[in-house]
Design a protein around this motif. Structure first.
Motif, PDB file in Angstrom:
ATOM      1  N   GLU A  96     -34.683  98.606 -46.917  1.00 24.65           N
ATOM      2  CA  GLU A  96     -34.530  97.194 -46.556  1.00 24.65           C
ATOM      3  C   GLU A  96     -33.756  97.051 -45.244  1.00 24.65           C
ATOM      4  O   GLU A  96     -34.160  96.281 -44.354  1.00 24.65           O
ATOM      5  CB  GLU A  96     -33.805  96.460 -47.678  1.00 24.65           C
ATOM      6  N   ASN A 119     -39.517  91.625 -47.142  1.00 25.42           N
ATOM      7  CA  ASN A 119     -40.319  91.784 -48.354  1.00 25.42           C
ATOM      8  C   ASN A 119     -41.806  91.578 -48.067  1.00 25.42           C
ATOM      9  O   ASN A 119     -42.664  92.258 -48.644  1.00 25.42           O
ATOM     10  CB  ASN A 119     -39.844  90.812 -49.428  1.00 25.42           C
ATOM     11  N   HIS A 120     -42.102  90.639 -47.176  1.00 23.55           N
ATOM     12  CA  HIS A 120     -43.500  90.367 -46.832  1.00 23.55           C
ATOM     13  C   HIS A 120     -44.152  91.582 -46.179  1.00 23.55           C
ATOM     14  O   HIS A 120     -45.261  91.989 -46.572  1.00 23.55           O
ATOM     15  CB  HIS A 120     -43.578  89.162 -45.890  1.00 23.55           C
ATOM     16  N   GLU A 123     -44.542  94.551 -48.579  1.00 27.79           N
ATOM     17  CA  GLU A 123     -45.688  94.324 -49.464  1.00 27.79           C
ATOM     18  C   GLU A 123     -46.990  94.583 -48.725  1.00 27.79           C
ATOM     19  O   GLU A 123     -47.935  95.148 -49.284  1.00 27.79           O
ATOM     20  CB  GLU A 123     -45.655  92.884 -49.989  1.00 27.79           C
ATOM     21  N   GLU A 128     -43.834  97.660 -52.261  1.00 28.00           N
ATOM     22  CA  GLU A 128     -42.981  96.727 -52.983  1.00 28.00           C
ATOM     23  C   GLU A 128     -41.919  97.489 -53.778  1.00 28.00           C
ATOM     24  O   GLU A 128     -42.125  98.615 -54.222  1.00 28.00           O
ATOM     25  CB  GLU A 128     -43.809  95.872 -53.954  1.00 28.00           C
ATOM     26  N   ASN A 129     -40.770  96.875 -53.915  1.00 32.74           N
ATOM     27  CA  ASN A 129     -39.694  97.379 -54.785  1.00 32.74           C
ATOM     28  C   ASN A 129     -39.111  98.728 -54.351  1.00 32.74           C
ATOM     29  O   ASN A 129     -38.671  99.516 -55.191  1.00 32.74           O
ATOM     30  CB  ASN A 129     -40.189  97.484 -56.245  1.00 32.74           C
ATOM     31  N   ASN A 131     -36.860  98.590 -51.684  1.00 33.85           N
ATOM     32  CA  ASN A 131     -35.828  98.088 -50.761  1.00 33.85           C
ATOM     33  C   ASN A 131     -34.554  98.920 -50.758  1.00 33.85           C
ATOM     34  O   ASN A 131     -33.988  99.193 -49.694  1.00 33.85           O
ATOM     35  CB  ASN A 131     -35.473  96.645 -51.105  1.00 33.85           C
TER      36      ASN A 131
END
Length: 250
Positions: A96, A119-120, A123, A128-129, A131
Motif C-alpha cells: 500500500e 485500492n482501485h 484491484e 486485492e487484499n 495492502n
C-alpha cells in the motif's frame, strides 16, 4: 503521442545512438526491440530525460521536452508512469505504501482519497487484499504488478516499461503483457515498452521499432515483423530453436 527526431547520443568517444526518429502513438503498445547493447535503454532514458542527447528532439504531444524549462519539465514528468526492470519497490514499505508513494509526492489528495486510488489500481492489476504485505512476501510476478499499479496510480498520459518481463516465468510474462496492453487501451495513454522478449513482440507489438547498432533500421508491427525482409532483424527474431523451426514453416 511521443515523437523522437534525429536523436544521437554518445558516452565519451563511443556513440550509442545514431540519428533515431520515430513516432509512438497514443492508445497503442509501442515496443523498442533489439539485442543487448543496441541502445534500447539509452533511447528510453533520452525520452524520459535521464540521458541528454547531443542532437535531436523529444516531443510529448507537441511539447519540446528537452528545451522545456524546469517548471514545464516537472509538469510533463507528473504525467509519466514508469515500470522499472527491477521493480524498484521500497523494501521497508508495504505494498500500500509503495503504490501510494507517487500520490504522497505529487498530489494534494487527502489520506482517504489516496487510499481509494491505491485500492482501485491494485484491484485493476488483480492484487486485492495485499495492502499490508511487504515486497519480500510476494512473488516476482506480483512485484511487477505492484510496480505497474504504482506506475498508473497518478493520472498519467505516458507509460514507460523497461524490460517488464525480465526474470518472469512464461505465464507471469503473458499476464504482464496483457495488463500493459489493456491498461494502454483503457487509459488511452502513450505506452513505450523496451523488450527483447519475442513473445511480447508477437503478442502486443502494435508498433515496433527495431534498433541495430544504435540505428533504427525497421518499423512495423507484429503482423509484418516475420516477413520484414530485413536480414539483421530476421537473425534477431529467429535466434531461438523454436523460432528457427517457425522460420522453416513460413
Amino acid at each position: 503521442m511521443i515523437e523522437v527526431k534525429n536523436i544521437s547520443k554518445s558516452f565519451g568517444d563511443t556513440q550509442i545512438l545514431f540519428d533515431i526518429s520515430g513516432k509512438f502513438e497514443r492508445g497503442k503498445t509501442n515496443l523498442i526491440i533489439g539485442g543487448s547493447g543496441t541502445g534500447k535503454s539509452v533511447l528510453l532514458k533520452c525520452i524520459v530525460g535521464l540521458n541528454i542527447p547531443e542532437e535531436g528532439q523529444v516531443l510529448y504531444d507537441g511539447r519540446k521536452f528537452l528545451e522545456a524549462d524546469k517548471e514545464e519539465k516537472a509538469q510533463m514528468r507528473r504525467e509519466i508512469g514508469m515500470l522499472f526492470q527491477g521493480n524498484a519497490l521500497f523494501d521497508s514499505k508495504n505494498i500500500e505504501q509503495n503504490v501510494m508513494f507517487p500520490l504522497d509526492l505529487l498530489t494534494d489528495m487527502n489520506k482517504s482519497e489516496r487510499l481509494d486510488r491505491v485500492n482501485h489500481v491494485l484491484e485493476r492489476v488483480g492484487l486485492e487484499n495485499v495492502n499490508k504485505k511487504m515486497p519480500s512476501e510476494i512473488s516476482g510476478g506480483m512485484k511487477k504488478r505492484v510496480g505497474l499499479a504504482r506506475a498508473i496510480v497518478n493520472d498519467i498520459n505516458y507509460l514507460f516499461c523497461d524490460e517488464p518481463n525480465s526474470g518472469l516465468d512464461p505465464r507471469s510474462s503473458l499476464l504482464i503483457d496483457e495488463l500493459i496492453q489493456e491498461i494502454t487501451h483503457e487509459l488511452n495513454v502513450t505506452t513505450i515498452v523496451v523488450t527483447h522478449d519475442m513473445n511480447s513482440v508477437m503478442g502486443i507489438g502494435e508498433y515496433i521499432m527495431y534498433l541495430s547498432k544504435g540505428r533504427n533500421v525497421w518499423e512495423g508491427n507484429s503482423d509484418t515483423i516475420l516477413t520484414s525482409g530485413q536480414e539483421d532483424l530476421e537473425d534477431f527474431i529467429f535466434a531461438s530453436k523454436f523460432m528457427k523451426k517457425l522460420r522453416k514453416s513460413l
